[in-house]
Design an enzyme around this catalytic site. Structure first.
Site, short mmCIF file in Angstrom:
data_model
loop_
_atom_site.label_atom_id
_atom_site.label_comp_id
_atom_site.label_asym_id
_atom_site.label_seq_id
_atom_site.Cartn_x
_atom_site.Cartn_y
_atom_site.Cartn_z
N ASP A 164 -36.63 44.99 -48.81
CA ASP A 164 -36.03 45.16 -47.50
C ASP A 164 -36.76 46.27 -46.73
O ASP A 164 -37.36 47.17 -47.33
CB ASP A 164 -34.55 45.52 -47.67
CG ASP A 164 -33.77 45.33 -46.39
OD1 ASP A 164 -34.30 44.74 -45.43
OD2 ASP A 164 -32.61 45.78 -46.33
N ASN A 217 -27.46 43.56 -50.75
CA ASN A 217 -28.28 44.77 -50.84
C ASN A 217 -27.92 45.58 -52.08
O ASN A 217 -26.73 45.74 -52.41
CB ASN A 217 -28.06 45.64 -49.60
CG ASN A 217 -28.68 45.02 -48.36
OD1 ASN A 217 -29.88 45.12 -48.14
ND2 ASN A 217 -27.85 44.37 -47.55
N GLU A 221 -36.60 40.72 -39.52
CA GLU A 221 -35.29 41.23 -39.12
C GLU A 221 -35.32 41.64 -37.65
O GLU A 221 -36.36 41.98 -37.11
CB GLU A 221 -34.91 42.44 -39.97
CG GLU A 221 -34.79 42.16 -41.45
CD GLU A 221 -34.40 43.41 -42.23
OE1 GLU A 221 -33.31 43.43 -42.80
OE2 GLU A 221 -35.20 44.37 -42.26
N GLU A 267 -31.57 42.41 -52.46
CA GLU A 267 -32.49 43.16 -51.61
C GLU A 267 -32.56 44.62 -52.05
O GLU A 267 -31.52 45.26 -52.26
CB GLU A 267 -32.05 43.08 -50.15
CG GLU A 267 -32.06 41.67 -49.59
CD GLU A 267 -31.76 41.63 -48.11
OE1 GLU A 267 -31.71 42.72 -47.48
OE2 GLU A 267 -31.58 40.54 -47.56
N GLU A 295 -27.09 37.09 -45.10
CA GLU A 295 -27.06 38.41 -45.74
C GLU A 295 -25.66 38.98 -45.64
O GLU A 295 -25.04 38.98 -44.57
CB GLU A 295 -28.05 39.36 -45.07
CG GLU A 295 -28.06 40.76 -45.70
CD GLU A 295 -29.01 41.73 -45.03
OE1 GLU A 295 -29.06 42.91 -45.45
OE2 GLU A 295 -29.71 41.31 -44.07
#
Length: 572
Positions: free
Chosen positions: A473, A411, A528, A443, A353
């Protein structure tokens, strides 16, 4: 089978003609049993029956209108008792049985107003409450200034109890009127018709009760007097409000120009009353109420000013911060770090990520939470997203050239999903960096994923059609549902770190349910915030696909991450 909502406009011409005829007859002095008694009762009873009928036949807001119909029935019964008694030559005492009916109607009226106002009362700011009080105090100050002098003189020789009761009516009416006025202002032009009609009715009732009290105190009270012309307006306006065609509700729950204007008018009227006290003998209670109006209005204005000032300062800080970020982009102060995502079953690296980092020239690290919210509210969000996407794809393309065919996650902000050109910009970045779309995961937050917005749905569908994957997310922190999630083209669910961190205590069922939900929807699951081996083992037992967290690796700069890939610390 429901009953149709009647349109009150169909009955308005006939009702208006009857009321106008009644007024004309009163003005010219017609004094017959038919007019002064039966016609008067009909003008009060028919609208009340209409309110009762509405409560019985229509399901929407039935509780509110049922409560008010009880109050209106009591109020009308008070006149029935009085008029029939007068027809039989009974001279009523003050207070009388009718006063019991009339006073008994107020709790029902206030309850109905509270029910209608509840959608915005429960979220109303203090300033709105203060504005309602200012209007109420101002109206009461004006009414008492007109009524109290005659009450004190008491030319009619009323008892103390009778004088208090007669003053109670217009004072209670002022409270009803102030709530209705603020309600109309809060509801707005389209949603405030019911409130406005109730306010007009309350205004007529206030005026009629004030005239009634004045004549009672002056000793000129008669069964037929000017207040008779005003009383039918209260049930009439209520009946029209009751039978209004249904409109969509807008419970904004906040004040605005209308409420500010109402409070300002009340304050100006109070100032005029206080100034007039220099030349006229204004009752002390009216002076006190006028002073309270000013005090509340000034306090409310001060709060509104302080709120506006804080908002202006926050906006100024946001603008300054956004410009700092814009300058940081130009000066190379922004950087991307990468945190690996590993397969829970065998520990192999699946992807990474991309995480934005900002370190100022003086070495001070600025956390993303400190500047991204301001950027997301500005026009810089689009360019910053393009900047992050381009550099993330460039780094990932380098991994591919080195033999590591990993995916990369980027993101998106909620505002990005309202940018119709976002799919085209993503496609251009993929082509520019010669990176396969299937290895890109975008995301989005859970709230953005399920937002009921046609443009958002179009953008998400277009991104998925490019070949990119979509991930939700921070799953579990929003308010999505299985049905809403299934409607969107997502392929990955990321369980929020707050649940993963506490899964050994209270949140294990939440994580397990999230994984089961993802399985039902055919989605890949990423956990996560994995901080230890124990958590990783628990996730493996639950069937989680991927893990991300400090136990695997901290976020690393692009060069360090490339080196880590050559010698990854594989999770056992």
């Amino acid at each position: 089978m429901g009953f149709p909502r009647l349109d009150p406009r169909a009955a308005l011409p006939a009702a208006g003609a009857v009321l106008a005829t009644y007024w004309v007859a009163l003005v010219v002095g017609v004094d017959t049993l038919l007019l002064t008694h039966w016609a008067s009762l009909a003008l009060l009873t028919v609208p009340t029956v209409a309110v009762v009928t509405r409560a019985v036949l229509v399901g929407q807001d039935r509780v509110a209108w049922t409560v008010l119909s009880v109050g209106m029935t009591l109020w009308t019964l008070g006149f029935v008792v009085q008029v029939i008694g007068d027809m039989h030559g009974v001279v009523p005492d003050f207070p009388s049985i009718s006063d019991g009916f009339w006073l008994g109607s107020y709790p029902f009226a206030f309850t109905t107003f509270a029910i209608f106002a509840w959608p915005w009362l429960r979220r109303a700011p203090k300033a709105l409450t203060l504005e309602t009080l200012a209007v109420g105090f101002g109206l009461t100050a004006l009414v008492t200034a007109a009524v109290v002098p005659l009450m004190t003189a008491n030319a009619g020789g009323l008892s103390t109890l009778a004088r208090i009761v007669n003053l109670t009516y217009p004072v209670a009416d002022c409270a009803l009127l102030s709530v209705a006025l603020i309600g109309a202002a809060v509801a707005g032009r389209r949603g405030g018709r019911t409130w406005m009609l109730l306010a007009l009715g309350a205004l007529a009732l206030t005026s009629a009760d004030a005239v009634w009290a004045l004549q009672a105190y002056a000793g000129t009270w008669e069964p037929v007097m000017p207040s008779n012309a005003l009383y039918p307006l209260w049930p009439s306006f209520v009946a029209v409000a009751a039978w209004l065609p249904a409109k969509p509700r807008r419970a904004r729950g906040r004040g605005g120009l209308g409420t500010h204007a109402a409070a300002l008018v009340a304050a100006v009227a109070s100032v005029a009353l206080l100034v007039a006290n220099e030349w006229l003998s204004i009752p002390a209670v009216s002076v006190v109420l006028a002073a309270l109006t000013l005090l509340v209005a000034v306090h409310g204005t001060g709060r509104a000013f302080a709120t506006g000032l804080r908002a202006s300062l926050a906006a100024a800080r946001d603008r300054e911060l956004v410009e700092d970020v814009r300058e940081a982009m130009r000066n190379g102060e922004l950087d991307l770090y990468f945190q690996p995502l590993v397969d829970v079953a065998d520990g192999h690296v699946h992807g990474a990520e991309a995480l934005l980092r900002w370190r100022r020239p003086d070495g001070v690290f600025v956390p993303p939470d400190a500047f991204l919210p301001a950027v997301e509210r500005s026009d810089l969000m689009g360019p910053l997203t393009d900047w992050v996407l381009d550099r993330a794809l460039a780094a990932a393309a380098g991994w591919h050239r080195s033999g590591h065919t990993l995916g990369v996650s980027v993101n998106l902000a909620t505002g990005n999903l309202s940018e119709a050109d976002l799919p085209g910009r993503v496609l251009a970045a993929l082509r520019r960096n010669e990176f396969p779309a299937a290895k890109l995961t975008l995301e989005i937050t859970e709230t953005a994923a399920v937002e009921d917005n046609a443009l958002t749905a179009h953008v998400l569908t277009a991104l998925r059609e490019l070949g990119a994957e979509l991930a939700v997310d921070d799953f579990g922190t929003g308010h999505s549902s299985l049905v809403r999630l299934s409607e969107f083209p997502i392929s990955e669910l990321k369980v929020d770190r707050s649940f993963v961190a506490d899964m050994h205590d209270a949140d294990r069922p939440i994580v397990a349910t999230s994984i089961q939900l993802a399985r039902m929807l055919g989605l890949r699951v990423v956990a996560e915030g994995v901080e230890d081996q124990r958590t990783l083992d628990a996730l493996a037992a639950l069937g989680c696909d991927l893990a991300q967290g400090y136990f695997v690796s901290r976020p690393l700069p692009a060069l360090e991450f490339a080196g880590w890939l050559n010698h990854p610390v594989l999770v056992p």
